[in-house]
Design a protein around this motif. Structure first.
Motif, short mmCIF file in Angstrom:
data_model
loop_
_atom_site.label_atom_id
_atom_site.label_comp_id
_atom_site.label_asym_id
_atom_site.label_seq_id
_atom_site.Cartn_x
_atom_site.Cartn_y
_atom_site.Cartn_z
N ASP A 47 0.43 -0.82 0.19
CA ASP A 47 0.06 0.11 0.04
C ASP A 47 1.06 1.43 0.09
O ASP A 47 0.51 2.45 -0.77
N VAL A 48 2.06 1.33 0.81
CA VAL A 48 3.05 2.48 0.31
C VAL A 48 3.41 2.85 -0.34
O VAL A 48 3.76 3.69 -0.69
N ARG A 51 0.81 4.18 -3.05
CA ARG A 51 0.37 5.52 -2.41
C ARG A 51 1.17 6.11 -2.96
O ARG A 51 1.46 7.82 -3.71
N SER A 52 3.02 6.16 -2.95
CA SER A 52 4.12 6.60 -3.46
C SER A 52 3.44 6.64 -4.61
O SER A 52 3.56 8.45 -5.48
N THR A 84 10.60 2.80 -1.93
CA THR A 84 9.66 2.87 -0.79
C THR A 84 9.49 1.22 -0.40
O THR A 84 9.17 1.43 0.43
N ALA A 88 9.59 -1.03 2.51
CA ALA A 88 8.11 -1.41 2.89
C ALA A 88 8.55 -2.51 3.42
O ALA A 88 7.71 -2.82 4.29
#
Length: 94
Positions: A47-48, A51-52, A84, A88
């Motif tokens: 998800d991170v 989203r990035s 990222t 993660a």
């Protein structure tokens, strides 16, 4: 003499550094590189990371690949998203 930026100093070091590293150092570097690539692949759909990617894709396209995406971005944004992904799921033990 012109003053170098930090990026220029690092680039000069990389270009001019001796190439006669001990095999043990080369093995450590290979393992670290493989670990980072594996972490990027594993974290690409987290998800991170997604989203990035969503946050920076509006800032402009480019030619740099994003692991797990078909849409390339400008190099700085690709580095951010791939970096990222690399962290993660990376649970460093040191």
């Amino acid at each position: 003499m012109e003053r170098q930026t930090a990026t220029e100093a690092i680039a000069r070091y990389v270009v001019e550094a001796p190439r006669d590293w001990p095999e043990a150092a080369r093995a450590i570097a290979r393992n670290a590189f493989a670990d980072t690539v594996a972490c990027i692949i594993a974290g690409a759909r987290e998800d991170v990371t997604l989203r990035s990617f969503a946050a920076v894709r509006a800032w402009g396209s480019g030619r740099a690949a994003i692991v797990g995406q078909s849409e390339p971005l400008a190099a700085p944004w690709a580095a951010l998203v791939n970096g990222t992904a690399a962290h993660a799921l990376d649970y460093d033990d040191i």
